[in-house]
Design a protein around this motif. Structure first.
Motif, PDB file in Angstrom:
ATOM      1  N   SER A  89       6.404   3.429  -1.958  1.00 50.08           N
ATOM      2  CA  SER A  89       7.580   2.398  -2.098  1.00 50.08           C
ATOM      3  C   SER A  89       8.386   2.300  -0.727  1.00 50.08           C
ATOM      4  CB  SER A  89       8.610   3.167  -2.996  1.00 50.08           C
ATOM      5  OG  SER A  89       8.040   3.274  -4.264  1.00 50.08           O
ATOM      6  N   VAL A  92       6.322  -0.144   1.283  1.00 51.52           N
ATOM      7  CA  VAL A  92       6.130  -1.591   0.707  1.00 51.52           C
ATOM      8  C   VAL A  92       7.500  -2.038   1.153  1.00 51.52           C
ATOM      9  CG1 VAL A  92       6.432  -2.876  -1.158  1.00 51.52           C
ATOM     10  CG2 VAL A  92       4.519  -1.235  -1.010  1.00 51.52           C
ATOM     11  N   ALA A 113       0.464  -2.287   5.751  1.00 56.27           N
ATOM     12  CA  ALA A 113      -0.403  -2.635   4.831  1.00 56.27           C
ATOM     13  C   ALA A 113      -1.678  -1.415   4.709  1.00 56.27           C
ATOM     14  CB  ALA A 113      -1.077  -4.099   4.914  1.00 56.27           C
ATOM     15  N   VAL A 116      -0.215   1.843   3.430  1.00 57.72           N
ATOM     16  CA  VAL A 116      -0.038   1.469   1.995  1.00 57.72           C
ATOM     17  C   VAL A 116      -1.295   1.762   1.046  1.00 57.72           C
ATOM     18  CG1 VAL A 116       0.701  -0.122  -0.101  1.00 57.72           C
ATOM     19  CG2 VAL A 116       1.978   0.005   1.936  1.00 57.72           C
TER      20      VAL A 116
END
Length: 128
Positions: A89, A92, A113, A116
């Motif tokens: 979270s 992001v 990215a 993540v």
């Protein structure tokens, strides 16, 4: 004079961490509501979109950290999953902040990215 056991000390520190996280959640809710209202009155659409996306995402990160602390202190096995969820979270949210910035860098976006993706794969492995 009674000695404080390790279990009692961990429980006490856990209460303090929970109180700090709840305070942070409450403050962030107030800051988000204030930002939304001030953006509406200033008729700044870009600020309104930015505040309504990033504020609740930060609240979500803090809530997931609170859940992770509760899981850890109660001795549940899934505390690592909650920490990974909070990390996903957070990153992001950082990715969205990077996209909203005036001078975003494609390298930073790809790095975030990638993090993540790594965290998502770690969660997949931890669930097995």
């Amino acid at each position: 004079m009674a000695r404080l056991s390790d279990k009692d000390l961990i429980k006490f520190i856990g209460y303090i961490v929970r109180i700090i996280l709840l305070f942070g959640i409450g403050v962030q809710i107030v800051i988000t509501i204030y930002g939304i209202i001030s953006s509406i009155f200033s008729l700044n659409l870009l600020d309104l979109v930015n505040v309504t996306i990033t504020g609740p995402l930060l609240i979500l990160v803090l809530i997931e950290l609170y859940i992770a602390v509760n899981s850890y202190l109660s001795g549940k096995e899934r505390s690592i999953i909650n920490v990974i969820d909070a990390g996903i979270s957070f990153f992001v949210r950082e990715l969205i902040l990077e996209l909203f910035s005036q001078n975003y860098n494609i390298t930073n976006i790809l790095i975030i990215a990638g993090v993540v993706g790594i965290l998502s794969f770690s969660k997949f492995i931890a669930n097995r």
